[in-house]
Enzyme design. Structure first.
Site, PDB file in Angstrom:
ATOM      1  N   GLY A 191       0.838  -1.213   0.000  1.00  0.00           N
ATOM      2  CA  GLY A 191       0.000   0.000   0.000  1.00  0.00           C
ATOM      3  C   GLY A 191       0.868   1.256   0.000  1.00  0.00           C
ATOM      4  O   GLY A 191       0.534   2.253  -0.647  1.00  0.00           O
ATOM      5  N   GLU A 248     -12.250   6.722   3.120  1.00  0.00           N
ATOM      6  CA  GLU A 248     -13.511   6.105   3.577  1.00  0.00           C
ATOM      7  C   GLU A 248     -13.150   5.244   4.777  1.00  0.00           C
ATOM      8  O   GLU A 248     -12.730   4.102   4.624  1.00  0.00           O
ATOM      9  CB  GLU A 248     -14.123   5.239   2.464  1.00  0.00           C
ATOM     10  CG  GLU A 248     -14.533   5.998   1.222  1.00  0.00           C
ATOM     11  CD  GLU A 248     -15.878   6.710   1.370  1.00  0.00           C
ATOM     12  OE1 GLU A 248     -16.560   6.540   2.403  1.00  0.00           O
ATOM     13  OE2 GLU A 248     -16.236   7.453   0.444  1.00  0.00           O
ATOM     14  N   LEU A 249     -13.320   5.800   5.974  1.00  0.00           N
ATOM     15  CA  LEU A 249     -12.765   5.148   7.168  1.00  0.00           C
ATOM     16  C   LEU A 249     -13.869   4.673   8.131  1.00  0.00           C
ATOM     17  O   LEU A 249     -15.021   4.566   7.753  1.00  0.00           O
ATOM     18  CB  LEU A 249     -11.792   6.117   7.829  1.00  0.00           C
ATOM     19  CG  LEU A 249     -10.785   6.765   6.847  1.00  0.00           C
ATOM     20  CD1 LEU A 249      -9.932   7.815   7.546  1.00  0.00           C
ATOM     21  CD2 LEU A 249      -9.918   5.719   6.166  1.00  0.00           C
TER      22      LEU A 249
HETATM   23  P1  NAD Z   1      -7.332  -1.737   7.601  1.00  0.00           P
HETATM   24  O1  NAD Z   1      -7.205  -0.291   7.861  1.00  0.00           O
HETATM   25  O2  NAD Z   1      -6.629  -2.687   8.471  1.00  0.00           O
HETATM   26  O3  NAD Z   1      -6.855  -2.065   6.098  1.00  0.00           O
HETATM   27  C1  NAD Z   1      -7.471  -1.472   4.976  1.00  0.00           C
HETATM   28  C2  NAD Z   1      -6.519  -1.492   3.798  1.00  0.00           C
HETATM   29  O4  NAD Z   1      -5.479  -0.545   4.037  1.00  0.00           O
HETATM   30  C3  NAD Z   1      -5.814  -2.828   3.574  1.00  0.00           C
HETATM   31  O5  NAD Z   1      -5.729  -3.066   2.184  1.00  0.00           O
HETATM   32  C4  NAD Z   1      -4.441  -2.607   4.184  1.00  0.00           C
HETATM   33  O6  NAD Z   1      -3.427  -3.411   3.637  1.00  0.00           O
HETATM   34  C5  NAD Z   1      -4.205  -1.151   3.845  1.00  0.00           C
HETATM   35  N1  NAD Z   1      -3.272  -0.424   4.716  1.00  0.00           N
HETATM   36  C6  NAD Z   1      -3.190  -0.487   6.053  1.00  0.00           C
HETATM   37  N2  NAD Z   1      -2.236   0.354   6.507  1.00  0.00           N
HETATM   38  C7  NAD Z   1      -1.716   0.988   5.423  1.00  0.00           C
HETATM   39  C8  NAD Z   1      -0.682   1.958   5.228  1.00  0.00           C
HETATM   40  N3  NAD Z   1      -0.011   2.456   6.255  1.00  0.00           N
HETATM   41  N4  NAD Z   1      -0.413   2.359   3.979  1.00  0.00           N
HETATM   42  C9  NAD Z   1      -1.101   1.864   2.921  1.00  0.00           C
HETATM   43  N5  NAD Z   1      -2.081   0.930   3.044  1.00  0.00           N
HETATM   44  C10 NAD Z   1      -2.386   0.487   4.280  1.00  0.00           C
HETATM   45  O7  NAD Z   1      -8.914  -2.057   7.601  1.00  0.00           O
HETATM   46  P2  NAD Z   1      -9.670  -3.448   7.522  1.00  0.00           P
HETATM   47  O8  NAD Z   1      -9.524  -4.182   8.807  1.00  0.00           O
HETATM   48  O9  NAD Z   1      -9.355  -4.166   6.255  1.00  0.00           O
HETATM   49  O10 NAD Z   1     -11.189  -2.951   7.362  1.00  0.00           O
HETATM   50  C11 NAD Z   1     -11.995  -2.561   8.429  1.00  0.00           C
HETATM   51  C12 NAD Z   1     -12.079  -1.050   8.542  1.00  0.00           C
HETATM   52  O11 NAD Z   1     -12.476  -0.463   7.301  1.00  0.00           O
HETATM   53  C13 NAD Z   1     -13.139  -0.605   9.530  1.00  0.00           C
HETATM   54  O12 NAD Z   1     -12.628   0.448  10.287  1.00  0.00           O
HETATM   55  C14 NAD Z   1     -14.279  -0.130   8.645  1.00  0.00           C
HETATM   56  O13 NAD Z   1     -15.160   0.798   9.260  1.00  0.00           O
HETATM   57  C15 NAD Z   1     -13.535   0.464   7.512  1.00  0.00           C
HETATM   58  N6  NAD Z   1     -14.357   0.562   6.309  1.00  0.00           N
HETATM   59  C16 NAD Z   1     -14.811   1.788   5.937  1.00  0.00           C
HETATM   60  C17 NAD Z   1     -15.638   1.911   4.843  1.00  0.00           C
HETATM   61  C18 NAD Z   1     -16.187   3.244   4.412  1.00  0.00           C
HETATM   62  O14 NAD Z   1     -16.655   3.341   3.291  1.00  0.00           O
HETATM   63  N7  NAD Z   1     -16.161   4.268   5.259  1.00  0.00           N
HETATM   64  C19 NAD Z   1     -15.972   0.775   4.080  1.00  0.00           C
HETATM   65  C20 NAD Z   1     -15.467  -0.460   4.473  1.00  0.00           C
HETATM   66  C21 NAD Z   1     -14.656  -0.559   5.602  1.00  0.00           C
END
Ligand code: NAD
Length: 513
Positions: free
Chosen positions: A227, A265-266
Site C-alpha cells: 500500500g 472512507e474510514l
Molecule cells: P485496515 O485499515 O486494516 O486495512 C485497509 C486497507 O489498508 C488494507 O488493504 C491494508 O493493507 C491497507 N493499509 C493499512 N495500513 C496501510 C498503510 N499504512 N499504507 C497503505 N495501506 C495500508 O482495515 P480493515 O480491517 O481491512 O477494514 C476494516 C475497517 O475499514 C473498519 O474500520 C471499517 O469501518 C472500515 N471501512 C470503511 C468503509 C467506508 O466506506 N467508510 C468501508 C469499508 C470498511
C-alpha cells in the site's frame, strides 16, 4: 462440512491453480512472498497468492501509465461501453463471485450476492454517467469572450480497500474512475486476496476481447507495505483508501505530503435514535440487521442505540428477544443469519472490547462469547452481544469491528439524543426512528446529525449506490459511488476564450501600450 459448490465457483473464476500461488493476468506480475488465504468459514486454506515486490510494482506502473494514453483518448461513452460489458460479465458470474466473497470474507451468501449486485449497479450508473461528464459554460465579464469548465482525467488512480467489502468498494471506485478516463491500480485487502484476483480475471477478459491494454486495470497484492508504494508514488494523483481510521491517518498524511489527493472512507460509530413514536416493527429488524449483519463488520454497522427513556424497556426487551432468534453458522447455509468474524485477531479484539465495556461499568444484556464444536472449527464464530453502556465510555467511543451493540438512554427532547449521536469522533452513518415530522427534520437539519449519511425510519447500514457514500470527521470526509462523486476522479480546468479582436482585461484593468 458440505462444499457448497466452492470448488466449482473457484474454477469458474479462473482460480483453479491457486495452490501454486496465483499470479493471473499479465498485469498482475506478482512474484513476492506467498500470501495464504484461509476461510473464516471452515478454517481451510482456500488458496495462495503471490505478493507484489517493488520491482513487480514498477512493472505494473509502467503498464498502467502506458495504458492511460490509450484509454484517455477514447471518447467517454466508448469507455462506458467497456464498463457495460464488464457489468454484463458480472451478471454472468454473480453466483460464483458472490460465493467466493462469502467463503473468503465470511459474510452470508445473500450478502455476497448483494455485493456483486452493487458492482453491477455501479457499472450501470457509470455507463449512463459516461455521457454526462458535463462541464459548465460561465458568462464572461469581458466582451467577445466565453468561459467554460471542462473535466479531464487524472491519470493513474490508486485504490486501497478493506477486507469487509472485498469486491464492491473496488468497483465503486474503478467503474467511475474508468469512465472518467483514468486507469486504476488496486491493492485489495491481504485478508481477501483471491477476491482481487478473481475481479482482475474478469476485467482482463473484457479488455482482451476489446483489444485494449490490460494496464487499464491492474492489481498489486500484499499488506500495508505494498500500500505504501501507492501512497508514496507521485505518479498517482489520487489515492482512494478504504479502511480503519488508523490507516487513513497515515495514508492521508503521506498523500498530502506529496500534494496528492486522497479519498478516505474510514471507520464509523453509527447510532440509531429511537424516539417515543418509533414503530417497533421497523426498529427491531433495522437495529438487529444493522448490528449483526456481516457479523458487525460493516463500516455502517449499528454500534449504538440511543433510546428515549419512556420506551427504553419496551425497545430493549424487543431487541433482546430478537437476538434469541439469531442463527449463527456457515454463511453459505442460507438458514444462518450471522457468519464468522474475519480472523482470530478480530475475535480477540471483540472479546477484549466486551471486557473493557464491563470494566467501565457496562451491563451485559446478551452475553457474547466464542462458539466451539461442530461447524465452528475455524474459531471465528462469536455470539452477537448487547451491553447497556454510556456514550462517554472509552470503548463506546471506539469502533470495534464486531457484533457488539451498546444501548443507552436519553431523556427530554430529541436534541439530547442528537448530542449523544454526534458525541463521537466518527461521522459515517446515523438514523432516527420517529413518526414526528419535526423531530425527523431537526435530525436532518444543519443542527442535526453530523454524519455523511442520515436516515429516517431505516437503519444505518445498507446504502444504495445512487447516493454519494462517505462520512465526516474521523471517517475521512471522502465521498464515492453516486451523485456527483465522479468529480473527485477528474481535474477541473477553467477555459477563457477570446473571439474578439481586442484584449480587454478582467476587472476593467487598463494596460495601454
Ligand atoms: P485496515 O485499515 O486494516 O486495512 C485497509 C486497507 O489498508 C488494507 O488493504 C491494508 O493493507 C491497507 N493499509 C493499512 N495500513 C496501510 C498503510 N499504512 N499504507 C497503505 N495501506 C495500508 O482495515 P480493515 O480491517 O481491512 O477494514 C476494516 C475497517 O475499514 C473498519 O474500520 C471499517 O469501518 C472500515 N471501512 C470503511 C468503509 C467506508 O466506506 N467508510 C468501508 C469499508 C470498511
Amino acid at each position: 462440512m458440505a462444499d457448497f459448490g466452492i470448488k466449482e465457483a473457484l474454477a469458474t473464476l479462473g482460480l483453479q491453480e491457486i495452490n501454486e500461488g496465483t499470479s493471473t493476468g499479465s498485469v498482475n506480475f506478482s512474484n513476492g512472498e506467498i500470501i495464504e488465504s484461509y476461510s473464516p468459514v471452515d478454517g481451510k486454506l482456500i488458496g495462495k497468492v503471490k505478493a507484489s515486490t517493488k520491482e513487480d510494482y514498477e512493472k505494473v506502473m509502467d503498464a498502467a501509465t502506458s495504458a492511460f494514453k490509450t484509454w484517455r483518448a477514447m471518447p467517454a461513452p466508448q469507455r462506458g461501453e467497456i464498463v457495460r460489458q464488464f457489468g454484463n460479465k458480472l451478471r454472468e458470474l454473480k453466483e460464483p463471485l458472490g460465493k467466493l466473497v462469502s467463503y473468503e470474507m465470511g459474510k452470508s451468501y445473500q450478502e455476497g450476492l448483494g455485493e456483486v449486485q452493487e458492482m453491477i449497479d455501479i457499472c450501470d450508473f457509470a455507463v449512463g454517467l459516461s455521457r454526462q461528464l458535463n462541464g459548465q459554460v460561465i458568462p464572461s465579464e469581458r466582451p467577445g469572450h466565453v468561459m467554460r469548465e471542462q473535466w479531464h482525467p487524472l491519470g493513474v488512480v490508486g485504490i486501497i480497500s478493506a477486507f469487509n467489502f472485498p469486491v464492491a468498494v473496488w468497483s465503486w471506485n474503478t467503474a467511475l474512475a474508468w469512465i472518467c478516463g483514468n486507469v486504476c491500480v488496486w491493492k485489495g485487502s491481504e485478508k481477501a486476496p483471491l477476491c482481487s484476483v478473481a475481479c482482475q480475471n474478469i476485467i482482463a477478459e473484457v479488455l482482451k476481447a476489446n483489444d485494449l491494454p490490460e494496464g487499464i486495470s491492474c492489481i498489486v497484492n500484499g499488506d500495508y507495505k505494498v500500500g505504501e508504494y501507492i501512497t508514496e508514488d507521485t505518479r498517482i494523483p489520487l489515492v482512494s483508501a478504504t479502511g480503519s481510521t488508523r490507516m487513513g491517518r497515515i495514508v492521508g498524511a503521506k498523500v498530502a505530503e506529496r500534494f496528492g489527493k486522497s479519498l478516505l472512507e474510514l471507520g464509523g460509530n453509527n447510532a440509531i435514535i429511537i424516539t417515543p413514536t418509533a414503530d417497533l416493527k421497523v426498529v427491531v429488524p433495522g437495529a438487529v440487521f444493522g448490528a449483526v449483519g456481516t457479523c458487525g463488520q460493516r463500516c455502517t454497522s449499528t454500534r449504538r442505540l440511543i433510546i428515549h427513556e419512556s420506551v427504553y424497556d419496551k425497545v430493549r426487551d424487543a431487541i433482546v428477544g430478537a437476538y434469541g432468534q439469531i442463527k449463527i453458522g456457515n454463511p453459505l447455509d442460507e438458514n444462518n443469519h450471522v457468519g464468522p468474524l474475519i480472523d482470530k485477531d478480530s475475535v480477540d479484539t471483540y472479546l477484549a472490547a466486551i471486557e473493557k465495556a464491563k470494566a467501565e461499568g457496562g451491563k451485559v444484556l446478551v452475553e457474547g462469547g466464542v462458539l466451539e464444536g461442530e461447524g465452528y472449527e475455524s474459531g471465528c464464530y462469536v455470539k452477537p452481544a448487547i451491553i447497556e453502556a454510556e456514550n462517554h465510555y472509552e470503548i463506546v467511543q471506539h469502533e470495534t469491528f464486531a457484533p457488539i451493540l451498546y444501548l443507552m438512554k436519553y431523556s427530554g427532547d430529541v436534541e439530547n439524543a442528537i448530542e449523544l449521536q454526534n458525541g463521537v469522533a466518527q461521522g459515517l452513518s446515523s438514523s432516527i426512528m420517529t413518526a414526528e415530522m419535526k423531530e425527523a427534520e431537526k435530525f436532518l437539519s444543519f443542527a442535526g446529525s453530523d454524519c455523511g449519511i442520515a436516515n429516517v425510519n431505516i437503519g444505518t447500514s445498507g446504502a444504495e449506490i445512487g447516493g454519494a457514500f462517505g462520512g465526516e470527521k474521523e471517517t475521512g470526509g471522502g465521498r464515492e459511488s453516486g451523485s456527483d462523486a465522479w468529480k473527485v476522479y477528474m481535474r477541473r480546468q477553467t477555459n477563457t476564450v477570446n473571439y474578439s479582436d481586442e484584449l480587454p482585461l478582467a476587472q476593467g484593468i487598463k494596460f495601454d501600450l
